[in-house]
Scaffold this motif. Sequence first.
Motif, PDB file in Angstrom:
ATOM      1  N   UNK A 291       0.924  -1.309  -0.124  1.00 12.03           N
ATOM      2  CA  UNK A 291      -0.129   0.109  -0.153  1.00 12.03           C
ATOM      3  C   UNK A 291       0.662   1.075  -0.111  1.00 12.03           C
ATOM      4  N   UNK A 292       2.256   1.140  -0.053  1.00  9.32           N
ATOM      5  CA  UNK A 292       3.009   2.324   0.263  1.00  9.32           C
ATOM      6  C   UNK A 292       2.889   3.341  -0.972  1.00  9.32           C
ATOM      7  N   UNK A 293       3.040   2.988  -2.143  1.00 11.88           N
ATOM      8  CA  UNK A 293       3.074   3.847  -3.444  1.00 11.88           C
ATOM      9  C   UNK A 293       1.608   4.303  -3.497  1.00 11.88           C
ATOM     10  N   UNK A 294       1.779   5.848  -3.360  1.00 14.70           N
ATOM     11  CA  UNK A 294       0.598   6.585  -3.458  1.00 14.70           C
ATOM     12  C   UNK A 294      -0.088   6.419  -2.411  1.00 14.70           C
ATOM     13  N   UNK A 295       0.073   6.210  -1.134  1.00 19.54           N
ATOM     14  CA  UNK A 295      -0.446   6.287   0.051  1.00 19.54           C
ATOM     15  C   UNK A 295      -0.714   7.605   0.503  1.00 19.54           C
TER      16      UNK A 295
ATOM     17  N   UNK B  54       5.323  10.091  -3.615  1.00 17.11           N
ATOM     18  CA  UNK B  54       4.390   8.639  -3.845  1.00 17.11           C
ATOM     19  C   UNK B  54       5.263   7.525  -2.905  1.00 17.11           C
ATOM     20  N   UNK B  55       6.188   7.936  -2.061  1.00 19.45           N
ATOM     21  CA  UNK B  55       6.760   7.061  -1.244  1.00 19.45           C
ATOM     22  C   UNK B  55       7.520   5.983  -1.951  1.00 19.45           C
ATOM     23  N   UNK B  56       8.275   6.337  -3.276  1.00 21.59           N
ATOM     24  CA  UNK B  56       8.795   5.606  -3.903  1.00 21.59           C
ATOM     25  C   UNK B  56      10.356   6.079  -3.883  1.00 21.59           C
ATOM     26  N   UNK B  57      11.234   5.308  -3.643  1.00 26.22           N
ATOM     27  CA  UNK B  57      12.769   5.218  -3.449  1.00 26.22           C
ATOM     28  C   UNK B  57      13.369   4.977  -4.890  1.00 26.22           C
TER      29      UNK B  57
ATOM     30  N   UNK C 281      14.344 -12.677 -20.337  1.00 25.71           N
ATOM     31  CA  UNK C 281      14.285 -12.228 -19.025  1.00 25.71           C
ATOM     32  C   UNK C 281      13.870 -10.837 -18.849  1.00 25.71           C
ATOM     33  N   UNK C 282      12.856 -10.704 -17.743  1.00 26.77           N
ATOM     34  CA  UNK C 282      12.412  -9.486 -17.448  1.00 26.77           C
ATOM     35  C   UNK C 282      12.338  -9.180 -16.152  1.00 26.77           C
ATOM     36  N   UNK C 283      13.214  -8.310 -15.417  1.00 24.09           N
ATOM     37  CA  UNK C 283      13.127  -7.991 -13.917  1.00 24.09           C
ATOM     38  C   UNK C 283      12.499  -6.508 -13.820  1.00 24.09           C
ATOM     39  N   UNK C 284      11.469  -6.282 -13.093  1.00 25.06           N
ATOM     40  CA  UNK C 284      11.060  -4.732 -12.694  1.00 25.06           C
ATOM     41  C   UNK C 284      10.983  -4.839 -11.078  1.00 25.06           C
ATOM     42  N   UNK C 285      11.510  -3.839 -10.659  1.00 25.54           N
ATOM     43  CA  UNK C 285      11.694  -3.650  -9.118  1.00 25.54           C
ATOM     44  C   UNK C 285      11.207  -2.267  -8.819  1.00 25.54           C
ATOM     45  N   UNK C 286      10.636  -2.063  -7.651  1.00 21.32           N
ATOM     46  CA  UNK C 286      10.691  -0.695  -6.994  1.00 21.32           C
ATOM     47  C   UNK C 286      10.866  -0.762  -5.634  1.00 21.32           C
ATOM     48  N   UNK C 287      11.308   0.037  -4.788  1.00 19.52           N
ATOM     49  CA  UNK C 287      11.810   0.282  -3.478  1.00 19.52           C
ATOM     50  C   UNK C 287      10.841   1.317  -3.034  1.00 19.52           C
ATOM     51  N   UNK C 288      10.312   1.050  -1.720  1.00 23.68           N
ATOM     52  CA  UNK C 288       9.354   1.640  -1.323  1.00 23.68           C
ATOM     53  C   UNK C 288       9.504   2.329   0.156  1.00 23.68           C
TER      54      UNK C 288
END
Length: 763
Positions: A136-140, A162-165, A348-355
């Motif tokens: 729930x962090x992104x856009x909280x 948006x709480x995105x690092x 191969x596909x990797x998508x990551x986000x840090x919150x």
Amino acid sequence: MIGKGIRKVDSESILSGQPIYTDDLVFHKDVLIIKLLRSPHAFARIKNINIDRAKKVEGIVEIYTYKDVPQVRYSESGESYPDPTPYDRMLLEPIVRYVGDEVAIIVGEDEVAVEKAMKLVKVEYEVLEPVLDLIKAEGHSSIIHPEDDIFCPFDFGFNGKKNIVSRFKLGKGDVEEEFKNCDLVIERTYHTQAQAHCMMETHRAYSYIDANGRIVVISSNQSAYHMRRQTAKAIGLPVSKLRFIKPRIGGGFGGKNVALAEPYVAFVTWKTKRPSKLIYTRKETFAASTSRHEMKFDVKIGSDLEGNIKAIDINSINNTGAYGANGTVVTMEAAQNVLPVYNKVPAIRYRGKTVYTNIVSAGPLRGYGATQGTFITDTAINELSSKLGIEPVEIKLNNTIRKGAEGGILKNPIKSLNVEKCIERGKELIGWDEKYPNKEINSTKVRAVGMSIAIHGSGIANIDSATVIVQMVEDGTYILLTGSSDLGTGSDTVLAQITAESLNTNMDRITVYSGDTDACPYDTGAYASCTTYLTGNAIVRACAELKDKILKIAEAKLNIPALFLELKEDRVCHKEDESIYVFLSILGQESVLGPDSEVLMANATFGMPESPRPFIAGFVEIELDKSTGEVKVINYVAVVDCGTVINPNLARIQVEGGITQGIGLALYEDVKYSDSGRLLTDSFIQYNVPSKKDIGDIIVEFQPDYEPTGPFGAKSIGEVVIHTPPPAIANAVYNAVGVYIRDLPITSEKVYMAMKESKDNKD
């Protein structure tokens, strides 16, 4: 000296209890005691702080609030500069972002006064709604870092509002197209929990002002140079005003590569002009330092019916907690130190986000994202093998890279990687062919085997660097000056072995002095599994230069061309007639005499252009009680390719320690919070760490493949050894009772309920 199990150079001082740790070295009698008042709320704004009564306590020297500290943002991370992390911290702020965040610095003559004053500080808070769920962090609606002055050295997609690092992508090929060519596609969701470091020595630092008016900080840290840089930034001073000294360290595992206690002692000493110290309690070390990053992964993987994997697609969310720290890089390493072993896969596909969330800030912990990434990737492949009816060993052998591989997501060609021998030897040692998939012991207990493989790196290519100085002193012995940190791993011993081998002498003639920013040249420090490879390579270079200098001087002394001379243990002699020689002690004494004297020393720097890959195959045998879901590890086999094994005894201990921590992550350890964000597992009563009786028998073997870029063929070993237990144990649980646990840790309750649900579905 290479390949010998030489005991640690500091073993006697440790075993005899000599004063070698930070708190042992506090020599000032008037040292000030520092305690930090911490927030009781996960997210709040400080409306008012009343310190009047607290300051009247006898023995209190000063109390500092956010109004008294430099308004400078810094990163607590111990990464190389420029830091791949946001500068989002201050010593104190009017906003607190987790239960345990710093509110005030209380300074006194003794601990009793400080504790009494702490209870008298009155703080009025405006309590805000915390963000406690990474999903729930992104856009909280709660913005954890609303400030506009956060500095990011790199553009990794930071969006504080948006709480995105950070955001990160890695891949090759057309994933969607390859999935169309698959006979079997599975989609799974996995969750890896936070994990505490549990080092024996808690965080601590001590500082004073020397005769030159500079701040000296003695602290238990993994990177003296990085800690100095972050501390200088935090208190608003140039690095030239600080000297950092690292004594012996009572364990770190990555947790002491963050600047926690250091900025506070430096600030207090600078303000009061008096020595000060700050020692974290065990509770503070749990609740107000850092932990492993909690991560969630959605994985999609597909193959043909023969088990040839066609596509891997991963989406991850990384919970970095209240501050950015190492979150950006951990998100990257969950892919970069995992997926290259499957570079044969077409897409191969990797998508990551840090919150951000309002829990204890996450930081570096042995494995550094690759442990999480290995669990989900290897478990997904094991699940795929189960669906195909093919043994996971065959799937791994068919889809992993080999020596010579290059291109795709590989940044450099693979020059050493002993995949087949590690896997085949691991199968033999665990008795795979006889025990796979399981054997019934009685009506309630079953034994089963599982397996996993993993790679890592040996430092950070094109970023990390190390410089060393090697000097021959007057008596003909040598001293090695290095900025590296020995965490108790024995790296000082390994570096001494490399020095001795390079100079054709023995260990008794090598003295290692490390971790002093005034006396020792720059070194990345102990993180990213880099010390043996990075600093070791610098030593080989420096020793080669020093050897040439010694032979040149001996040439003049003996009137024999250096080409015909050989450097020996304590002398230089003729290669064919050893009766012609000169003692090194003579050369050493003469090197410091007269107008033409030249001190016999050399320095060299190694900045690594590539990061060689160690490899491990992990095999586990478990016993599972079907009536309770309890899982016991019976045997764990680890077969490792870390290149040339410099010191087999110390390497074996590294493997055993890493496997133990990995078993803890797989079965026991879990950082838990209350609904309001308070850490519940803040002592060893609540936090479950495995003991010797919980880990079974650990069997270690090495299958080294010579790494041509490493010192005497060596690669790293420190982190790759923690990766395999979680996926191997999850695989063994499936082989035992037919259920996969995708949410670590694999507790008895989870296994039992999964078995019950599986039975109910069949009924």
